[in-house]
Design an enzyme around this catalytic site. Sequence first.
Site, PDB file in Angstrom:
ATOM      1  N   GLY A 145     -13.103  -9.618  -3.030  1.00 26.54           N
ATOM      2  CA  GLY A 145     -12.450  -8.372  -3.408  1.00 26.54           C
ATOM      3  C   GLY A 145     -11.306  -8.644  -4.361  1.00 26.54           C
ATOM      4  O   GLY A 145     -10.770  -9.754  -4.425  1.00 26.54           O
ATOM      5  N   CYS A 146     -10.921  -7.629  -5.126  1.00 23.09           N
ATOM      6  CA  CYS A 146      -9.897  -7.844  -6.156  1.00 23.09           C
ATOM      7  C   CYS A 146      -8.539  -8.133  -5.527  1.00 23.09           C
ATOM      8  O   CYS A 146      -7.816  -9.025  -5.981  1.00 23.09           O
ATOM      9  CB  CYS A 146      -9.838  -6.653  -7.099  1.00 23.09           C
ATOM     10  SG  CYS A 146      -9.697  -5.041  -6.312  1.00 23.09           S
ATOM     11  N   TYR A 147      -8.155  -7.389  -4.481  1.00 26.73           N
ATOM     12  CA  TYR A 147      -6.867  -7.664  -3.835  1.00 26.73           C
ATOM     13  C   TYR A 147      -6.849  -9.055  -3.191  1.00 26.73           C
ATOM     14  O   TYR A 147      -5.892  -9.810  -3.385  1.00 26.73           O
ATOM     15  CB  TYR A 147      -6.557  -6.602  -2.783  1.00 26.73           C
ATOM     16  CG  TYR A 147      -6.152  -5.256  -3.308  1.00 26.73           C
ATOM     17  CD1 TYR A 147      -4.976  -5.085  -4.031  1.00 26.73           C
ATOM     18  CD2 TYR A 147      -6.922  -4.117  -3.058  1.00 26.73           C
ATOM     19  CE1 TYR A 147      -4.587  -3.832  -4.489  1.00 26.73           C
ATOM     20  CE2 TYR A 147      -6.541  -2.866  -3.510  1.00 26.73           C
ATOM     21  CZ  TYR A 147      -5.374  -2.715  -4.228  1.00 26.73           C
ATOM     22  OH  TYR A 147      -4.992  -1.473  -4.668  1.00 26.73           O
TER      23      TYR A 147
END
Lengths: 342, 342, 342, 342
Positions: A145-147
């Site tokens: 995921g990006c986070y």
Amino acid sequence: MGYTAAVAGASGYAGGELLRILLTHPDIEIGALTAGGNAGTALGAHHPHLLPLADRVLAETTVETLAGHDVVFLALPHGQSAAIADRLGDDVLVVDCGADFRLTDPAAWEAFYGSPHAGTWPYGLPELPGARAALTGTRRVAVPGCYPTCGTLALFPALAEGLVEPEVVVVAASGTSGAGRAPKPTLIASEVMGAASVYGVGGAHRHNPEFVQNLSAVAGTPVTVSFTPVLVPMPRGILATCSAPLRPGVGAAEARAAYERRLADEPFVHLLPEGTWPTTAMTLGANTALLQVTVDEAAGRLVAVAAIDNLTKGTAGGAIQSANIALGLPETTGLPVTGVAP
Amino acid sequence: MGYTAAVAGASGYAGGELLRILLTHPDIEIGALTAGGNAGTALGAHHPHLLPLADRVLAETTVETLAGHDVVFLALPHGQSAAIADRLGDDVLVVDCGADFRLTDPAAWEAFYGSPHAGTWPYGLPELPGARAALTGTRRVAVPGCYPTCGTLALFPALAEGLVEPEVVVVAASGTSGAGRAPKPTLIASEVMGAASVYGVGGAHRHNPEFVQNLSAVAGTPVTVSFTPVLVPMPRGILATCSAPLRPGVGAAEARAAYERRLADEPFVHLLPEGTWPTTAMTLGANTALLQVTVDEAAGRLVAVAAIDNLTKGTAGGAIQSANIALGLPETTGLPVTGVAP
Amino acid sequence: MGYTAAVAGASGYAGGELLRILLTHPDIEIGALTAGGNAGTALGAHHPHLLPLADRVLAETTVETLAGHDVVFLALPHGQSAAIADRLGDDVLVVDCGADFRLTDPAAWEAFYGSPHAGTWPYGLPELPGARAALTGTRRVAVPGCYPTCGTLALFPALAEGLVEPEVVVVAASGTSGAGRAPKPTLIASEVMGAASVYGVGGAHRHNPEFVQNLSAVAGTPVTVSFTPVLVPMPRGILATCSAPLRPGVGAAEARAAYERRLADEPFVHLLPEGTWPTTAMTLGANTALLQVTVDEAAGRLVAVAAIDNLTKGTAGGAIQSANIALGLPETTGLPVTGVAP
Amino acid sequence: MGYTAAVAGASGYAGGELLRILLTHPDIEIGALTAGGNAGTALGAHHPHLLPLADRVLAETTVETLAGHDVVFLALPHGQSAAIADRLGDDVLVVDCGADFRLTDPAAWEAFYGSPHAGTWPYGLPELPGARAALTGTRRVAVPGCYPTCGTLALFPALAEGLVEPEVVVVAASGTSGAGRAPKPTLIASEVMGAASVYGVGGAHRHNPEFVQNLSAVAGTPVTVSFTPVLVPMPRGILATCSAPLRPGVGAAEARAAYERRLADEPFVHLLPEGTWPTTAMTLGANTALLQVTVDEAAGRLVAVAAIDNLTKGTAGGAIQSANIALGLPETTGLPVTGVAP
């Protein structure tokens, strides 16, 4: 052109970014482009910036349209990847930009996603200890995921080197493209411009268990993660402000030295010169993460900040970086390292 | 029109916001407008939005031009307020929007500002325990910094009620107007738009000791504060994401009940309905703080979020709120409560 | 509180702005709030910035819920106003923020809206010659479109005074709130931020015939209008750049003098000092239009620029201004004149 | 790596963009980087996004530091190029991103720039009739201004084919990077975000005579140009809305056919499919211009719209495109054609 690649979910933001990078990748040729509801329309209607592909018509996302490529990038809604991957064959490299295969703990998956766990694939964050070995030659990659990409990069050196207690706080400002392209009332421009807001507060965000998984593995002990995403008015970029209680005797010099050690050979993760702090704008369109670290002696905490482009290093660039490793290509092949600024 | 007010520093953002509110204040009439380098120019050249005052010429900021008013609002660079306030007389209400008189500890002042400590005035955050009594009838008010206003409002109920350990983390996204109007390379639009960045990391920001002072007083014990300001691309607004370790046995219901108790009678601070989180856009131009609180059981932390307009509740509105109390007017007189949205 | 007002379409942007202004209007009390699909929900779910009304539940938009008020503001999709207005009775002041009753020419209506023409009501742009007389005492008001409000104010003095040929070009940059609140793919923040785009080019925008109607009436001769709306990344504001061929002998001084004559007594429309050009930010939340005019001798054109807030002077503020006139109140009652800047 | 290039003015926005592109140019190697006031500092302090060059120290901009390269790109304030170019020798390709050598008419130069005319160099807009021939083999290139690049591309097919009268109106929305990097009060983020504004109205902008020169040459007759630049809140991009009176008998089909004819072979200028209008976001970071054209029959005008990235096609990309031609390289060498979106 050693390889061909199909992109499923080509009309979305992750799909578009995959194609933007693949257009100049020297060793991967773009094959089938597929979509769900947008099948039958031209790619140019969705991504007019991808001029060389404007007239390509999107096929349906099916096993048949995706088969026959060396690599299949999946940029699909959660829950759709397993059915496709199962039938693509073990010799096809399947790179899933969705969440389906990121988590190792079925209970964590079910608690946050509410559906049966599909399994676990090698995790596509090559900078983590042991990750490159797991990715080399694999035919399945779960793109982070990006986070978690941003926050894990900011914190893993501190946890790996035992600088901090395993209780971290991450507050991450993000642009809007991470929320995808589906029009929702809270994402229309009138609501977002001039506004900062939070969501998924208190451990409710689906990226929470991924943070816990990454950081606990690095620390070798369970890590608690208080994670708050903040939506801010920009199209791209994540800036993660991360902190944790310092272990006794750790000062700024030790912290910096540890980060330098851990990041010295990384092609895409850069510790900035002392006193320079990351800004998301410097990473726009690049597969780059910029880091800085310091200690707050009065508060007794280490503070690390990382900036990435959520669509590039945070999704599509990271996906291609892992694909390069899996295919045996040089890891940096075809990946932009300089951002578009200002 | 019971009172007259002068505004020193009228060409800056804080000065402009004071005037915007005073223009519709029923009990305070606008008197002298003064400036430093901009003296001699028309206010309209600096604040074309303040149409009714466009032709007013700015006088020099001197004791002579400011004297003779019931209230003097100072919106000056740090270090200039004492010399003026000393000569204005004890019967004039002096409201200082600068930092000079906020801190009680001379050592803290000198460590962060590098100049001799000027003294301490009643602190203009009426919502804090005991603050209204100290402000009533006073002729000197130190207006809080914009970040401490936002973060203190988010956290004081938790600390006052003993819900958390005295170790807090504050990450606050801010618009650019808090940095003032002087053109600096890092504040030009090309650098800010599309970018999130941090500054003053690791306890270096001048608002740090003010946070510590406020929260320690409320908690009745020293509180450590890890504070990171984040600059995001919007002109106004602060969104503070605040957290601290939960004390044993504290759950979401206790947290909410405590916040409700502490905020029930506040005219400008609102705990939003459960599940609704603040956004800065909802406070634009209003003297309003919006709050929400929850607990993250897995991480063992209370998380509170507050949104304000840094120029209104964070500076000029807060200043007028305290002035109202000092003058014996109803606290809410002349203060907007509804934001301009979207 | 002489009058009561209902607002139909209260959950949209125009409805929200009507309520924001009415909350401080001294002579109009807020009555029923109604909605279509959002009926049954609390206003606070849609407009959290309108704190004093947060708990008000939206009723269905029906004649029954709207009846019994002195004023009914309609902020409805096009085509829905006539059925309601017809049954509200001739003694109720109905102020329609939609397009249904703006055009006098049924053919123009049908060409641009594709439905039968509902009729024509007095046009709520009081600054136009003769408009105040038509609005005084009326019980029906058609509120102008936001673009025609801005562009007509910029150009009517030039046409009324015969400074230019009746062939005008209007290019108007607009924020996104003018497009309303319904989520559309082109209006999500990721698409809008960092982007300028055009739409309705070549005479296709529905505000085109309204421009032609207004300007032809003022000029006393048919005026052609080339109008292009430009969407730019800001939530509010319209900046109209307007030009037309100069008539022989007209210079900058004549142009300025003509604008001064025409605007001298206007409470909400201001010709800025020479050399100062309007910016939308100066009008945010205010019922103000800012104008400037010059001549380009080399190109032989008069150039006039106007800035407004599309939701205030461009919709809700203009509606209340006209309502004030219709009700016999002072025209400026309850209307903000200073913008919120920066 | 056939050629080496020096960049003078490397710390500014044009200099940074030149370097961003040159970093991946296969046939030009980056040599000396020079600056004025920033000489002696590292490039990374000004352009942290250009990671591979971060440690390069800026030399003084002198003939000595620039000599010895095959190409010298000048990104200097107006008026400084001639003194350097005169001494660099006729065999060095000098590409001037400033205005000094764009205009052919000394009187026009002096009227708009107030200094003696330095001369005229081949004009670096290869898409204009005859331009490629003039650029081939030249050792001096005057890079066009960003607005004239955009507006000229939008209009030259119409004027070249005689579709319109020679009286054009150009209203161009621009991001802020075109104004450069020097901090000015009107360019700070607080003033720009949420605001649209005009400047240089009425023929006062320095790009005016360049528009007239380009379009008159194409039309073969003097063309009048009413040009208004509009500053909007985005870092990059120009969207030019251009119109002119139609000549008798010209309809939409003729217009489109003419544009198709003129643009069919252009590698960087694209007429979009019918009904699709350009947006600046689609060109971010690309050397691409996107166009669309229509006719407004009621207003009797042709309307053409073009979008570019002001720093890429509008400055640095255009400069490298012309340098490629001058050096005998394929025109498209090293130039990005896909934008970074969203």
